[in-house]
Design a protein around this motif. Structure first.
Motif, mmCIF file in Angstrom:
data_model
loop_
_atom_site.group_PDB
_atom_site.id
_atom_site.type_symbol
_atom_site.label_atom_id
_atom_site.label_comp_id
_atom_site.label_asym_id
_atom_site.label_seq_id
_atom_site.Cartn_x
_atom_site.Cartn_y
_atom_site.Cartn_z
ATOM 1 N N THR A 123 35.200 36.962 30.939
ATOM 2 C CA THR A 123 34.174 37.363 29.920
ATOM 3 C C THR A 123 33.678 38.386 30.331
ATOM 4 O O THR A 123 33.476 39.620 29.952
ATOM 5 C CB THR A 123 33.640 36.423 28.996
ATOM 6 N N ASN A 124 32.714 38.200 31.426
ATOM 7 C CA ASN A 124 31.953 39.376 32.139
ATOM 8 C C ASN A 124 32.925 40.365 32.490
ATOM 9 O O ASN A 124 32.706 41.727 32.573
ATOM 10 C CB ASN A 124 31.242 38.710 33.226
ATOM 11 N N GLY A 125 33.875 40.078 33.352
ATOM 12 C CA GLY A 125 34.754 41.107 33.723
ATOM 13 C C GLY A 125 35.413 41.830 32.717
ATOM 14 O O GLY A 125 35.670 43.104 32.937
ATOM 15 N N ILE A 126 35.765 41.270 31.513
ATOM 16 C CA ILE A 126 36.600 42.054 30.755
ATOM 17 C C ILE A 126 35.673 42.907 29.644
ATOM 18 O O ILE A 126 36.037 44.116 29.497
ATOM 19 C CB ILE A 126 37.448 40.973 29.725
ATOM 20 N N ILE A 127 34.256 42.661 29.768
ATOM 21 C CA ILE A 127 33.349 43.580 29.151
ATOM 22 C C ILE A 127 32.678 44.395 30.113
ATOM 23 O O ILE A 127 31.568 45.401 29.785
ATOM 24 C CB ILE A 127 32.382 42.764 28.031
ATOM 25 N N GLY A 128 33.055 44.475 31.488
ATOM 26 C CA GLY A 128 32.393 45.274 32.437
ATOM 27 C C GLY A 128 30.927 44.999 32.782
ATOM 28 O O GLY A 128 29.998 45.639 33.158
ATOM 29 N N ASN A 129 30.550 43.703 32.733
ATOM 30 C CA ASN A 129 29.269 43.156 32.815
ATOM 31 C C ASN A 129 29.520 42.495 34.389
ATOM 32 O O ASN A 129 30.238 41.905 34.962
ATOM 33 C CB ASN A 129 28.899 42.102 32.000
ATOM 34 N N TYR A 131 29.122 43.216 37.776
ATOM 35 C CA TYR A 131 29.965 43.340 38.973
ATOM 36 C C TYR A 131 29.504 42.497 40.242
ATOM 37 O O TYR A 131 28.551 42.536 40.631
ATOM 38 C CB TYR A 131 30.387 44.820 39.494
ATOM 39 N N PRO A 132 30.580 42.041 41.151
ATOM 40 C CA PRO A 132 30.350 41.268 42.336
ATOM 41 C C PRO A 132 29.684 42.130 43.357
ATOM 42 O O PRO A 132 29.890 43.239 43.481
ATOM 43 C CB PRO A 132 31.544 40.600 42.708
ATOM 44 N N VAL A 133 28.495 41.538 43.850
ATOM 45 C CA VAL A 133 27.998 42.398 45.139
ATOM 46 C C VAL A 133 28.162 41.320 46.292
ATOM 47 O O VAL A 133 27.621 40.286 46.298
ATOM 48 C CB VAL A 133 26.649 42.603 44.667
ATOM 49 N N LEU A 138 36.666 38.845 42.132
ATOM 50 C CA LEU A 138 35.766 38.012 41.685
ATOM 51 C C LEU A 138 36.090 36.543 41.991
ATOM 52 O O LEU A 138 37.392 36.333 42.614
ATOM 53 C CB LEU A 138 36.074 38.023 39.893
ATOM 54 N N ARG A 139 35.095 35.624 42.247
ATOM 55 C CA ARG A 139 35.347 34.364 42.941
ATOM 56 C C ARG A 139 36.762 33.504 42.478
ATOM 57 O O ARG A 139 37.483 33.146 43.257
ATOM 58 C CB ARG A 139 34.082 33.567 43.001
ATOM 59 N N ASN A 140 36.514 33.227 41.203
ATOM 60 C CA ASN A 140 37.708 32.604 40.639
ATOM 61 C C ASN A 140 39.051 33.227 40.674
ATOM 62 O O ASN A 140 39.998 32.749 40.847
ATOM 63 C CB ASN A 140 37.395 32.022 39.059
ATOM 64 N N SER A 141 38.969 34.690 40.362
ATOM 65 C CA SER A 141 40.089 35.338 40.483
ATOM 66 C C SER A 141 40.692 35.370 41.748
ATOM 67 O O SER A 141 41.860 35.325 41.989
ATOM 68 C CB SER A 141 39.767 36.981 40.079
ATOM 69 N N GLU A 142 39.740 35.131 42.970
ATOM 70 C CA GLU A 142 40.474 35.204 44.130
ATOM 71 C C GLU A 142 40.933 33.907 44.583
ATOM 72 O O GLU A 142 42.246 33.780 44.939
ATOM 73 C CB GLU A 142 39.443 35.234 45.208
#
Length: 147
Positions: A123-129, A131-133, A138-142
């Protein structure tokens, strides 16, 4: 179209690619030509695109739970987000929602990942909220990409 091996040896990678595309377009069975190369496909997966749009809708709705000030919204809350997504979905009447429900089942039953974490990340990724630093996947995407 007949391609001579000696001629191919003289061509660069992009030229060979163009020759292969020409052969594919004029295939013997007259199949529809689907080009998925170089980031410019001539087709899309409509179910995935519409599910993406539904997740955007959910993400905006979720963001409004923390800040709802006109056109401004806040971050999503991770705790309970899977249940809120399931309540948002209507899988009996909406094919895209059924697809997203199947994603949730896969996350739980096959990947054994924390559903709230994955849904919050999506959800954060899809709305551009958020970003990982440092910048990275992203952790689960990895975890999913490593399969």
């Amino acid at each position: 179209m007949v391609v001579d091996k000696k001629q191919l040896e003289q061509l660069g990678a992009f030229e060979i690619s163009q020759k292969m595309l020409a052969l594919a377009r004029k295939n013997e069975k007259s199949n529809i030509f689907l080009n998925a190369g170089r980031g410019n496909p001539n087709w899309i997966n409509t179910l995935a695109r519409l599910a993406f749009a539904r997740l955007v809708q959910f993400g905006v709705q979720e963001s409004r739970r923390t800040i709802n000030n006109g056109e401004m919204a806040g971050y999503v809350e991770t705790t309970g987000i899977r249940e809120r997504l399931e309540a948002f979905l209507d899988p009996d009447d909406n094919r895209e929602d059924k697809f997203l429900e199947d994603v949730l089942t896969y996350i739980k039953d096959d990947l054994h990942l924390d559903q709230d974490d994955v849904v919050a990340e999506m959800t954060n990724g899809i709305i551009g909220n958020n970003y990982p630093v440092p910048s990275r996947v992203l952790r689960n995407s990895e975890v999913i990409l490593a399969l």
